[in-house]
Design a protein around this motif. Sequence first.
Motif, PDB file in Angstrom:
ATOM      1  N   ASN A   1       0.841  -1.200   0.000  1.00  0.00           N
ATOM      2  CA  ASN A   1       0.000   0.000   0.000  1.00  0.00           C
ATOM      3  C   ASN A   1       0.873   1.246   0.000  1.00  0.00           C
ATOM      4  OD1 ASN A   1      -2.285  -1.691   0.226  1.00  0.00           O
ATOM      5  ND2 ASN A   1      -2.192  -1.633   2.458  1.00  0.00           N
ATOM      6  N   SER A   2       0.257   2.368  -0.325  1.00  0.00           N
ATOM      7  CA  SER A   2       0.955   3.661  -0.328  1.00  0.00           C
ATOM      8  C   SER A   2       2.271   3.567  -1.098  1.00  0.00           C
ATOM      9  CB  SER A   2       1.218   4.130   1.119  1.00  0.00           C
ATOM     10  OG  SER A   2       0.012   4.229   1.834  1.00  0.00           O
ATOM     11  N   LEU A   3       2.196   2.995  -2.270  1.00  0.00           N
ATOM     12  CA  LEU A   3       3.407   2.765  -3.058  1.00  0.00           C
ATOM     13  C   LEU A   3       4.061   4.067  -3.473  1.00  0.00           C
ATOM     14  CD1 LEU A   3       2.146  -0.283  -5.085  1.00  0.00           C
ATOM     15  CD2 LEU A   3       4.258  -0.230  -3.753  1.00  0.00           C
ATOM     16  N   LYS A   4       5.393   4.019  -3.524  1.00  0.00           N
ATOM     17  CA  LYS A   4       6.208   5.175  -3.886  1.00  0.00           C
ATOM     18  C   LYS A   4       7.046   4.830  -5.121  1.00  0.00           C
ATOM     19  CE  LYS A   4       6.831   6.204   1.048  1.00  0.00           C
ATOM     20  NZ  LYS A   4       7.832   6.410   2.118  1.00  0.00           N
ATOM     21  N   PRO A   5       7.469   5.824  -5.876  1.00  0.00           N
ATOM     22  CA  PRO A   5       8.324   5.534  -7.040  1.00  0.00           C
ATOM     23  C   PRO A   5       9.571   4.729  -6.669  1.00  0.00           C
ATOM     24  CG  PRO A   5       7.506   7.767  -7.169  1.00  0.00           C
ATOM     25  CD  PRO A   5       7.078   7.241  -5.827  1.00  0.00           C
ATOM     26  N   GLU A   6      10.099   4.942  -5.490  1.00  0.00           N
ATOM     27  CA  GLU A   6      11.292   4.203  -5.069  1.00  0.00           C
ATOM     28  C   GLU A   6      11.005   2.738  -4.751  1.00  0.00           C
ATOM     29  OE1 GLU A   6      10.142   7.090  -3.805  1.00  0.00           O
ATOM     30  OE2 GLU A   6      10.503   7.228  -1.631  1.00  0.00           O
ATOM     31  N   ASP A   7       9.754   2.322  -4.781  1.00  0.00           N
ATOM     32  CA  ASP A   7       9.412   0.906  -4.640  1.00  0.00           C
ATOM     33  C   ASP A   7       9.523   0.169  -5.971  1.00  0.00           C
ATOM     34  OD1 ASP A   7       6.803   1.902  -2.405  1.00  0.00           O
ATOM     35  OD2 ASP A   7       8.732   1.018  -1.857  1.00  0.00           O
ATOM     36  N   THR A   8       9.766   0.890  -7.037  1.00  0.00           N
ATOM     37  CA  THR A   8       9.910   0.269  -8.353  1.00  0.00           C
ATOM     38  C   THR A   8      11.071  -0.717  -8.358  1.00  0.00           C
ATOM     39  OG1 THR A   8       8.952   2.146  -9.535  1.00  0.00           O
ATOM     40  CG2 THR A   8      10.433   0.704 -10.779  1.00  0.00           C
ATOM     41  N   ALA A   9      10.786  -1.960  -8.730  1.00  0.00           N
ATOM     42  CA  ALA A   9      11.799  -3.018  -8.705  1.00  0.00           C
ATOM     43  C   ALA A   9      11.177  -4.306  -9.219  1.00  0.00           C
ATOM     44  CB  ALA A   9      12.322  -3.226  -7.280  1.00  0.00           C
ATOM     45  N   VAL A  10      12.043  -5.287  -9.455  1.00  0.00           N
ATOM     46  CA  VAL A  10      11.579  -6.660  -9.639  1.00  0.00           C
ATOM     47  C   VAL A  10      11.506  -7.295  -8.266  1.00  0.00           C
ATOM     48  CG1 VAL A  10      12.044  -8.908 -10.662  1.00  0.00           C
ATOM     49  CG2 VAL A  10      12.587  -6.806 -11.938  1.00  0.00           C
ATOM     50  N   TYR A  11      10.367  -7.854  -7.939  1.00  0.00           N
ATOM     51  CA  TYR A  11      10.143  -8.466  -6.634  1.00  0.00           C
ATOM     52  C   TYR A  11      10.249  -9.983  -6.746  1.00  0.00           C
ATOM     53  CZ  TYR A  11       8.768  -4.039  -4.556  1.00  0.00           C
ATOM     54  OH  TYR A  11       8.787  -2.757  -4.067  1.00  0.00           O
ATOM     55  N   TYR A  12      11.021 -10.564  -5.831  1.00  0.00           N
ATOM     56  CA  TYR A  12      11.262 -11.995  -5.829  1.00  0.00           C
ATOM     57  C   TYR A  12      10.769 -12.602  -4.517  1.00  0.00           C
ATOM     58  CZ  TYR A  12      14.627 -10.913  -9.543  1.00  0.00           C
ATOM     59  OH  TYR A  12      15.229 -10.479 -10.702  1.00  0.00           O
ATOM     60  N   CYS A  13      10.134 -13.767  -4.617  1.00  0.00           N
ATOM     61  CA  CYS A  13       9.856 -14.518  -3.406  1.00  0.00           C
ATOM     62  C   CYS A  13      10.922 -15.598  -3.257  1.00  0.00           C
ATOM     63  CB  CYS A  13       8.458 -15.127  -3.422  1.00  0.00           C
ATOM     64  SG  CYS A  13       8.153 -16.303  -4.750  1.00  0.00           S
ATOM     65  N   ALA A  14      11.141 -15.988  -2.023  1.00  0.00           N
ATOM     66  CA  ALA A  14      12.202 -16.950  -1.741  1.00  0.00           C
ATOM     67  C   ALA A  14      11.828 -17.785  -0.530  1.00  0.00           C
ATOM     68  CB  ALA A  14      13.510 -16.217  -1.476  1.00  0.00           C
ATOM     69  N   ALA A  15      12.446 -18.964  -0.435  1.00  0.00           N
ATOM     70  CA  ALA A  15      12.179 -19.872   0.679  1.00  0.00           C
ATOM     71  C   ALA A  15      13.493 -20.335   1.300  1.00  0.00           C
ATOM     72  CB  ALA A  15      11.379 -21.077   0.189  1.00  0.00           C
ATOM     73  N   ARG A  16      13.507 -20.416   2.611  1.00  0.00           N
ATOM     74  CA  ARG A  16      14.660 -21.006   3.296  1.00  0.00           C
ATOM     75  C   ARG A  16      14.523 -22.530   3.245  1.00  0.00           C
ATOM     76  NH1 ARG A  16      16.945 -18.937   8.671  1.00  0.00           N
ATOM     77  NH2 ARG A  16      18.767 -19.805   7.603  1.00  0.00           N
ATOM     78  N   LEU A  17      15.609 -23.205   3.513  1.00  0.00           N
ATOM     79  CA  LEU A  17      15.582 -24.654   3.548  1.00  0.00           C
ATOM     80  C   LEU A  17      14.661 -25.142   4.660  1.00  0.00           C
ATOM     81  CD1 LEU A  17      19.340 -25.605   3.039  1.00  0.00           C
ATOM     82  CD2 LEU A  17      17.455 -26.052   1.458  1.00  0.00           C
ATOM     83  N   LEU A  18      13.993 -26.253   4.415  1.00  0.00           N
ATOM     84  CA  LEU A  18      13.176 -26.876   5.443  1.00  0.00           C
ATOM     85  C   LEU A  18      14.059 -27.165   6.663  1.00  0.00           C
ATOM     86  CD1 LEU A  18      10.286 -27.935   5.822  1.00  0.00           C
ATOM     87  CD2 LEU A  18      11.127 -30.179   5.122  1.00  0.00           C
ATOM     88  N   GLY A  19      13.573 -26.796   7.820  1.00  0.00           N
ATOM     89  CA  GLY A  19      14.342 -26.993   9.041  1.00  0.00           C
ATOM     90  C   GLY A  19      15.031 -25.723   9.508  1.00  0.00           C
ATOM     91  N   SER A  20      15.164 -24.732   8.638  1.00  0.00           N
ATOM     92  CA  SER A  20      15.704 -23.425   9.031  1.00  0.00           C
ATOM     93  C   SER A  20      14.540 -22.643   9.628  1.00  0.00           C
ATOM     94  CB  SER A  20      16.290 -22.700   7.828  1.00  0.00           C
ATOM     95  OG  SER A  20      17.325 -23.449   7.254  1.00  0.00           O
ATOM     96  N   VAL A  21      14.458 -22.611  10.932  1.00  0.00           N
ATOM     97  CA  VAL A  21      13.241 -22.097  11.567  1.00  0.00           C
ATOM     98  C   VAL A  21      13.245 -20.589  11.774  1.00  0.00           C
ATOM     99  CG1 VAL A  21      12.784 -24.285  12.703  1.00  0.00           C
ATOM    100  CG2 VAL A  21      14.149 -22.554  13.873  1.00  0.00           C
ATOM    101  N   SER A  22      14.403 -19.961  11.706  1.00  0.00           N
ATOM    102  CA  SER A  22      14.438 -18.536  11.995  1.00  0.00           C
ATOM    103  C   SER A  22      14.228 -17.726  10.731  1.00  0.00           C
ATOM    104  CB  SER A  22      15.775 -18.153  12.635  1.00  0.00           C
ATOM    105  OG  SER A  22      16.831 -18.446  11.759  1.00  0.00           O
ATOM    106  N   LYS A  23      13.562 -16.597  10.905  1.00  0.00           N
ATOM    107  CA  LYS A  23      13.421 -15.668   9.793  1.00  0.00           C
ATOM    108  C   LYS A  23      14.784 -15.050   9.520  1.00  0.00           C
ATOM    109  CE  LYS A  23      10.293 -12.946  11.533  1.00  0.00           C
ATOM    110  NZ  LYS A  23      10.742 -13.176  12.833  1.00  0.00           N
ATOM    111  N   SER A  24      14.979 -14.628   8.271  1.00  0.00           N
ATOM    112  CA  SER A  24      16.263 -14.034   7.929  1.00  0.00           C
ATOM    113  C   SER A  24      16.069 -12.900   6.947  1.00  0.00           C
ATOM    114  CB  SER A  24      17.194 -15.090   7.334  1.00  0.00           C
ATOM    115  OG  SER A  24      18.397 -14.489   6.894  1.00  0.00           O
ATOM    116  N   THR A  25      16.894 -11.860   7.098  1.00  0.00           N
ATOM    117  CA  THR A  25      16.902 -10.747   6.154  1.00  0.00           C
ATOM    118  C   THR A  25      18.042 -10.890   5.147  1.00  0.00           C
ATOM    119  OG1 THR A  25      18.315  -9.393   7.576  1.00  0.00           O
ATOM    120  CG2 THR A  25      15.940  -9.228   7.937  1.00  0.00           C
TER     121      THR A  25
END
Length: 125
Positions: A83-107
């Motif tokens: 929401n409230s999108l800005k021009p600086e949000d322009t990009a290719v957006y990718y989804c990704a998955a961690r390996l099964l068993g990696s329980v912590s979120k990561s940046t």
Amino acid sequence: VQLQASGGGLVQAGGSLRLSCAASGRSFNKNVMGWFRQAPGKEREFVATISWGGSTTTYADSVKGRFTITRDNAKDTVYLQMNSLKPEDTAVYYCAARLLGSVSKSTDRSEYAYWGQGTLVTVSS
């Protein structure tokens, strides 16, 4: 094994889009999932991540309060409501998955093993 991102497009500043990331070939409903984005000439950067159960999330400061990551494990799909999108949000957006068993979120994008093909979001001013 595939992650298919969709929902990108052209939107005016202040508008909204919802991205979807659907799994095929195997289930990702026990994996930590994330969204990243890459603008032209820039490195791929973290946007949001969600725990496998969906109870906890983490956001980049630049999108906090505007973007929401959710998941529907019954549909094996992760969403990014923008929401409230800005021009600086322009990009290719990718989804990704961690390996099964990696329980912590990561940046850190290096900690994600599976990647979708990306969907382009363009925000006009």
